[in-house]
Design an enzyme around this catalytic site. Structure first.
Site, PDB file in Angstrom:
ATOM      1  N   ARG A 121      50.650  33.700  32.188  1.00 24.77           N
ATOM      2  CA  ARG A 121      49.248  33.127  31.581  1.00 24.77           C
ATOM      3  C   ARG A 121      49.677  32.828  30.168  1.00 24.77           C
ATOM      4  O   ARG A 121      49.923  33.632  29.464  1.00 24.77           O
ATOM      5  CB  ARG A 121      48.312  34.338  31.807  1.00 24.77           C
TER       6      ARG A 121
ATOM      7  N   LYS B   8      50.043  37.634  21.891  1.00 33.38           N
ATOM      8  CA  LYS B   8      49.538  39.113  21.631  1.00 33.38           C
ATOM      9  C   LYS B   8      50.125  39.752  20.668  1.00 33.38           C
ATOM     10  O   LYS B   8      51.113  39.377  20.152  1.00 33.38           O
ATOM     11  CB  LYS B   8      49.778  39.721  23.340  1.00 33.38           C
TER      12      LYS B   8
HETATM   13  C1  7PJ Z   1      45.172  38.965  30.410  1.00 34.90           C
HETATM   14  C2  7PJ Z   1      44.244  38.303  30.979  1.00 34.90           C
HETATM   15  C3  7PJ Z   1      46.307  39.316  31.005  1.00 34.90           C
HETATM   16  C4  7PJ Z   1      45.365  38.602  33.086  1.00 34.90           C
HETATM   17  C5  7PJ Z   1      43.517  38.408  28.983  1.00 34.90           C
HETATM   18  C6  7PJ Z   1      44.477  37.622  25.807  1.00 34.90           C
HETATM   19  C7  7PJ Z   1      43.512  38.749  26.304  1.00 34.90           C
HETATM   20  N1  7PJ Z   1      44.128  38.307  32.496  1.00 34.90           N
HETATM   21  N2  7PJ Z   1      43.251  38.147  30.402  1.00 34.90           N
HETATM   22  N3  7PJ Z   1      46.268  39.157  32.478  1.00 34.90           N
HETATM   23  N4  7PJ Z   1      44.706  38.651  29.115  1.00 34.90           N
HETATM   24  N5  7PJ Z   1      45.344  38.607  34.386  1.00 34.90           N
HETATM   25  O1  7PJ Z   1      44.755  36.580  26.438  1.00 34.90           O
HETATM   26  O2  7PJ Z   1      45.016  37.841  24.849  1.00 34.90           O
HETATM   27  O3  7PJ Z   1      47.266  39.752  30.316  1.00 34.90           O
HETATM   28  S1  7PJ Z   1      42.719  38.115  27.848  1.00 34.90           S
END
Ligand code: 7PJ
Length: 287
Positions: A263, A229
């Site tokens: 994640r 990020k």
């Molecule tokens: C997240 C997500 C996060 C959860 C994305 C990216 C943006 N779902 N989906 N938590 N981020 N739960 O991966 O840069 O931080 S999309």
């Protein structure tokens, strides 16, 4: 009431997910900007191969997303989202027997995901869309509820908070837990996510991570997503393809501050980072 102890497992459809130690969720984007040039069939094959590799590297969950929620992204229709996500979910379940999470805010997509055998729902909007609470409740699946201030299209323009960001996030998540319970979604099925990068400045993100352990008071598992990020880009001045070391440092710190699901894009290195962190915390864990 809860005694502050986090559950040691989550029933995710046919899969039982052991979260007595931190687990890694691998990101599988099926947005057109992540599609290969060979058309949808090639794209689905590519997605499957990528998922297979993430599972081999130790991912416990594959998070499939068909809506770009990157800062500045515009909304897509739920039919578009379904067209992208459904064939991939179906094959991940049938061919790889994977525990699949579907990253969506759309009730129609939630219903279809559950019918196709997904084991978890992941909503960056925290089930705030019309019909989402009901669809998630009916799915019977665990749901990750995330904090986001604003909407992806505008959220990074000038993020501001009247109160300390960790207090705003905790209050929001508590309110969502109550809304879920009122809709018949038991709190045992919830996973909480502070939503790094969603309507937050780099200072907000760093502060939120530093104080994330406070969220464990709610007694529910915490998911953290900071992989690649922009907070890493801003601190280290690295482009997105050079953010792995920064991502691993943040994953380790998130585990130390209570995260049970990470994640990530880079599954193999993340599993090692997370397991090593846990070995120190538990003085003897072996993966
Ligand atoms: C997240 C997500 C996060 C959860 C994305 C990216 C943006 N779902 N989906 N938590 N981020 N739960 O991966 O840069 O931080 S999309």
């Amino acid at each position: 009431m809860n005694d502050g102890q986090v559950a040691s497992a989550l029933q995710c459809g046919r899969h039982r997910l052991d979260i007595s130690y931190p687990r890694v969720m691998g990101i599988l984007n099926v947005t057109p900007d992540s599609f290969s040039d060979g058309g949808q069939h090639v794209a689905i094959d590519d997605a499957l191969r990528h998922a297979e590799r993430m599972l081999a590297e130790g991912a416990a969950i594959i998070d499939v997303g068909g809506e770009s929620t990157r800062p500045g992204a515009v909304e897509v229709s739920s039919q578009q989202e379904l067209d992208r996500v459904a064939p991939v979910v179906e094959r991940l379940v049938r061919e790889l027997d994977a525990l699949v999470s579907v990253d969506t805010s759309a009730p129609e997509v939630m219903r279809e995901a559950a019918a196709l055998g997904a084991g978890m729902l992941n909503d960056v909007r925290g089930l705030r869309r019309e019909g989402a609470l009901g669809a998630a409740a009916l799915s019977g699946l665990p749901v990750c509820v995330m904090h986001m201030a604003g909407e992806p299209e505008t959220m990074q323009r000038a993020p501001g908070y009247e109160q300390p960001v960790e207090e705003v996030v905790a209050a929001f998540l508590e309110a969502r837990i109550r809304a879920c319970e009122a809709a018949g979604l038991r709190r045992e099925r919830l996973i909480l996510d502070p939503g790094f990068g969603f309507g937050k400045s780099v200072e907000h993100n760093l502060r939120l991570l530093n104080r994330m352990a406070g969220l464990t008071d709610l007694g529910l598992p915490i998911l953290a997503g900071m992989s690649r990020k922009s907070m890493i880009g801003k601190v280290l001045e690295r482009p997105v393809e050079e953010r792995l070391p920064g991502s691993l440092a943040l994953a380790a710190l998130a585990v130390e501050r209570g995260a049970r699901i990470l994640r990530v894009h880079d599954v193999g290195p993340s599993v090692d980072a997370v397991n090593m962190t846990w070995a120190v915390m538990e003085e003897g864990f072996t993966p």
